[in-house]
Scaffold this motif. Structure first.
Motif, PDB file in Angstrom:
ATOM      1  N   LEU A   1       0.825  -1.216   0.000  1.00 10.90           N
ATOM      2  CA  LEU A   1       0.000   0.000   0.000  1.00 10.90           C
ATOM      3  C   LEU A   1       0.857   1.263   0.000  1.00 10.90           C
ATOM      4  N   SER A   2       1.959   1.259   0.778  1.00  9.50           N
ATOM      5  CA  SER A   2       2.817   2.446   0.825  1.00  9.50           C
ATOM      6  C   SER A   2       3.478   2.672  -0.535  1.00  9.50           C
TER       7      SER A   2
ATOM      8  N   ASP B   1       0.946   4.343  -2.708  1.00 12.29           N
ATOM      9  CA  ASP B   1       0.890   5.786  -2.409  1.00 12.29           C
ATOM     10  C   ASP B   1       2.021   6.498  -3.148  1.00 12.29           C
TER      11      ASP B   1
ATOM     12  N   PRO C   1      -5.066   8.344   3.758  1.00 12.15           N
ATOM     13  CA  PRO C   1      -5.889   7.144   3.514  1.00 12.15           C
ATOM     14  C   PRO C   1      -7.094   7.519   2.641  1.00 12.15           C
ATOM     15  N   GLU C   2      -7.624   6.527   1.905  1.00 12.92           N
ATOM     16  CA  GLU C   2      -8.666   6.785   0.897  1.00 12.92           C
ATOM     17  C   GLU C   2      -9.848   7.616   1.405  1.00 12.92           C
TER      18      GLU C   2
ATOM     19  N   GLN D   1     -10.134   9.521   4.088  1.00 10.78           N
ATOM     20  CA  GLN D   1      -9.733  10.879   4.487  1.00 10.78           C
ATOM     21  C   GLN D   1      -9.494  11.734   3.242  1.00 10.78           C
ATOM     22  N   ARG D   2      -8.881  11.108   2.235  1.00 11.88           N
ATOM     23  CA  ARG D   2      -8.614  11.816   0.973  1.00 11.88           C
ATOM     24  C   ARG D   2      -9.934  12.253   0.348  1.00 11.88           C
TER      25      ARG D   2
END
Lengths: 159, 182
Positions: B99-100, B103, B133-134, B136-137
């Motif tokens: 995941l990182s 990003d 994070p999705e 929050q984005r």
């Protein structure tokens, strides 16, 4: 305008150095938004509507369902085969077979078998078992000791 | 004459004679908002274009049966956000990277823009958003770029206003931290 001010004030509190976005930084290909409505109309008309289903069986999930079905099938038929639960067979058929076998044996043979089999000839009542137990308990005690014990005990009448 | 309000568009869409015109008007009305939401969520223009197409195809197929339980605007945004999140979910499943790393890949896509300037605050903000994070984005984009009131966002994402405010504040603090450190 009100919401813009509200967001601006909120931003001032949270990130004072960040102004409210005015112009988009990221670019879009030239003429993209002008052509998009006509393109989308063509695409939308050409795309068949997906029918709502309870669940969609995707190819990569299909193998799990097949594996589960095969496993359940094997378990079911194994149980069916080894437990021998076919109607009319199983326990009923064993009883039927035993009756036929016993009917074929002469009465004298059965009588001789019962006389010579310890399980049938010995009496194993509870009373006899208790007598045997008492005999075992007192076998190592001398007769004088038993007599002395009986003399010392107070005589009470049995109810 | 092109109808303007959502209610008029809906009526026009339900009439077979004016369906195409109403759909075109609807696309014109919402295309930029949907595109920029998708573009900031999925970053590349091609992926954003896919999300926009899927969104409007679903609108085309579903608008006739739209029950008006919610506003048309909310319904359209709900389809668009679901499409964005589904697209990102599919990308996660297909990708072999962590995941990182994903990003990082999105940040690299931002940097690949011809007009990218690492010194400018607005570009730092674009990079900072990709670290969030999705969910929050999504909340930050809807609030900051789309200027959506919490009340409307609450209906759209089916989350309490308090939770959305908290999410926006967390996102803003992370962005501030990113901007200060870069």
């Amino acid at each position: 305008m009100e919401i813009k001010e509200e967001i601006q004030n909120e931003l001032k509190r949270l990130i004072p150095e960040l102004p409210l976005q005015q112009q988009p930084t990221i670019q879009v290909p030239n003429g993209y938004f002008e052509q998009l409505p006509a393109q989308l109309l063509v695409i939308a008309k050409a795309t068949p509507e997906k029918r709502a289903t309870l669940f969609q069986l995707q190819p990569h999930k299909l193998k799990f369902f097949v594996a589960a079905a095969v496993t359940i099938g094997i378990l079911f038929f194994s149980f069916y085969y080894f437990a021998d639960l076919t109607p009319g067979e199983g326990v009923d058929s064993i009883n039927q077979w035993a009756k036929q076998e016993i009917n074929g044996v002469p009465a004298e043979h059965i009588s001789v078998y019962i006389d010579h089999t310890p399980a049938f000839s010995q009496k194993t009542t509870a009373e006899e078992m208790e007598n045997k137990d008492v005999a075992l308990l007192v076998q190592d005690i001398r007769q004088e000791e038993i007599q002395r014990l009986l003399n010392d005990l107070p005589i009470t009448e049995m109810p | 004459m092109t109808p303007c309000t959502d209610q008029q568009l809906l009526l026009e869409f339900r009439d077979p004679n004016t369906k195409d015109v109403a759909f075109t008007a609807l696309v014109k009305k919402y295309q930029q908002k949907i595109y920029w939401l998708a573009r900031r969520m999925v970053v590349s223009h091609e992926d954003a274009n896919d999300v926009v197409q899927n969104t409007f195809v679903r609108i085309w197929n579903g608008l006739g049966k739209f029950r008006e339980d919610s506003q048309l605007y909310t319904w359209i945004y709900r389809i668009a956000t679901n499409e964005c999140l589904s697209f990102l979910e599919q990308q996660k499943r297909k990708s072999l990277t962590s995941l990182s790393e994903q990003d990082q890949e999105r940040a690299e896509s931002v940097k690949a823009d011809a007009h990218f300037n690492a010194q400018k605050l607005e570009w730092k903000l674009e990079l900072a958003i990709q670290q969030l994070p999705e969910r929050q984005r999504l909340v930050f984009i809807l609030r900051y770029y789309q200027e959506m009131p919490y009340e409307q966002m609450s209906k759209l994402l089916e989350t309490s206003e308090g939770a959305l405010k908290a999410s926006y504040h967390h996102a803003a603090k992370k962005i501030e931290q990113y901007i200060l450190n870069h």
